[in-house]
Design an enzyme around this catalytic site. Sequence first.
Site, PDB file in Angstrom:
ATOM      1  N   GLN A 109       0.901  -1.239   0.131  1.00  0.00           N
ATOM      2  CA  GLN A 109       0.097   0.138  -0.080  1.00  0.00           C
ATOM      3  C   GLN A 109       0.880   1.197   0.036  1.00  0.00           C
ATOM      4  OE1 GLN A 109      -3.826  -0.995   0.572  1.00  0.00           O
ATOM      5  NE2 GLN A 109      -3.997   0.951  -0.403  1.00  0.00           N
ATOM      6  N   LYS A 112       1.672   1.503  -3.754  1.00  0.00           N
ATOM      7  CA  LYS A 112       0.601   1.959  -4.489  1.00  0.00           C
ATOM      8  C   LYS A 112       0.054   3.416  -4.122  1.00  0.00           C
ATOM      9  CE  LYS A 112      -2.683  -1.212  -3.807  1.00  0.00           C
ATOM     10  NZ  LYS A 112      -4.080  -2.084  -3.254  1.00  0.00           N
ATOM     11  N   LYS A 124      -2.651  -0.906   6.555  1.00  0.00           N
ATOM     12  CA  LYS A 124      -3.698  -2.034   6.398  1.00  0.00           C
ATOM     13  C   LYS A 124      -4.084  -2.578   7.756  1.00  0.00           C
ATOM     14  CE  LYS A 124      -5.700  -3.818   2.766  1.00  0.00           C
ATOM     15  NZ  LYS A 124      -5.573  -3.529   1.283  1.00  0.00           N
ATOM     16  N   ASP A 164     -11.846  -3.635   2.181  1.00  0.00           N
ATOM     17  CA  ASP A 164     -11.169  -4.532   1.380  1.00  0.00           C
ATOM     18  C   ASP A 164     -12.023  -5.934   1.670  1.00  0.00           C
ATOM     19  OD1 ASP A 164      -8.129  -4.805   0.592  1.00  0.00           O
ATOM     20  OD2 ASP A 164      -8.540  -6.753   1.476  1.00  0.00           O
ATOM     21  N   SER A 375     -10.513   6.915  -2.913  1.00  0.00           N
ATOM     22  CA  SER A 375     -10.433   7.165  -1.643  1.00  0.00           C
ATOM     23  C   SER A 375      -9.758   8.430  -1.357  1.00  0.00           C
ATOM     24  CB  SER A 375      -9.925   5.963  -0.848  1.00  0.00           C
ATOM     25  OG  SER A 375     -10.641   4.979  -0.623  1.00  0.00           O
TER      26      SER A 375
END
Length: 448
Positions: A109, A112, A124, A164, A375
Amino acid sequence: MSMQDVINSIEQRYPHQPEFIQAVKEVASTIQVVYDRDPNFAKYKVFERLTEPDRIISFRINWEDDEGNIQINRGWRVQFSNAIGPYKGGIRFHPTVNESILKFLGFEQIFKNALTGLPMGGAKGGSDFNPEDKSDNEIRRFCYAFIRELYHYIGQDMDVPAGDIGVSGKEVSYMFAMYKNLSHEYTGVLTGKGVGFGGSLCRSEATGYGAVYFLQNMLKARNDNIEGKTVLVSGAGNVAVHAAEKALALGAKVITLSDSKGTLYDELGFTQEKIDWVKQQKAARRPLFEYHREFGGLWIPGAKPWQFDGDIAIPCATQNEVTEEDARSMFEHGIRYVVEGANMPLDADAIDYVRAKKMHYAPGKAANAGGVAVSGLEMSQNSVRQYRTFEDVDQQLQIIMRNIHDDAAAAAAEYGFNCDECIDYMSGANIAGYNRVANALIAYGILN
Ligand code: GLU
């Protein structure tokens, strides 16, 4: 410490975290060249710092089932890096969730989120809670209990969770309600909220649509386009159905979807009506095999979708779903584009195989970044207390996916990873994301 020393040390310290080690090795294999070019990366121990989370919050969740029994689950939030923005990343509810899975997802993440170009760090979270066999009331009680524990560690400028696997708009909304209740504040502390109370239009569609927009850019780079192509999609969750929907809208033929119990094959291709049926079926937690009663097609229990002829594969189910054998089957059935809609759906051997065969491969941290990108747009809408239209968000998503494609391609070219026939998106995405975060860490000196 060389890159290999860092990996050795991680393997020694975390031998029981195979998914995390897999994700670290994949990134390490492509950024050695960056490390070699600038001695500051070694001096500031950037890779060592980026492979050790800022902190992991681990907590017990007590909740009450429908029979009045007390149930206990474990929950975690891995706050990996807030070098370029507040911690940001989803929450996963699945029985396989553990620290290894969440560290791999949080690590991915970081890069990303950096690739989106928006100010978001990497995180996460989740729990080993299994929503599949729970009632709606139990899920609601669990979501409330989960946020009661995590509440202290999140906030719109601190850490902004989202959904998720196992966490959709419904669960996010329960969690948001509990946060609002405890804090007496109406802030954008979670993304993926319901539309009308802070959620962004196009957020549910964003990951699947974004993956197809990334694919469009890959095809365009080879003077090709998606029209008339046959696409195999795995999964039947939010990412899969929206990837199928967008591919269909752009003129492709999508012939498979799947879930943990088997594969659905429709040789005529899914229409929007059929995809809508799948969405409703999944929302009602009813089985996919009932499809044949409505539309015909074939349900193959226990099978994956990679046994059918096609041009493009978009694995959208879960990590390590595609093995080397699956990748070989894809190749033998004509697949030349593999676009990861899920996080790390190809295992290490499958990645080696598709790269050796010079298939065009888009890693998840680039191809599935559309979800977290929207988001990010939801966070900014919440901050200025305004809503943007679906078209506006979708337009912005297309621009972001094009930029991610171009940045990854440019970084791969700059560091000499491309060959005549292929763009090395894996190396390019790792390098482009890594550089953004690494530069911030160096600028900060010793602090994170
Ligand atoms: N869970 C999604 C991902 O893997 C979205 C995260 C978010 O929106 O924060 O990127």
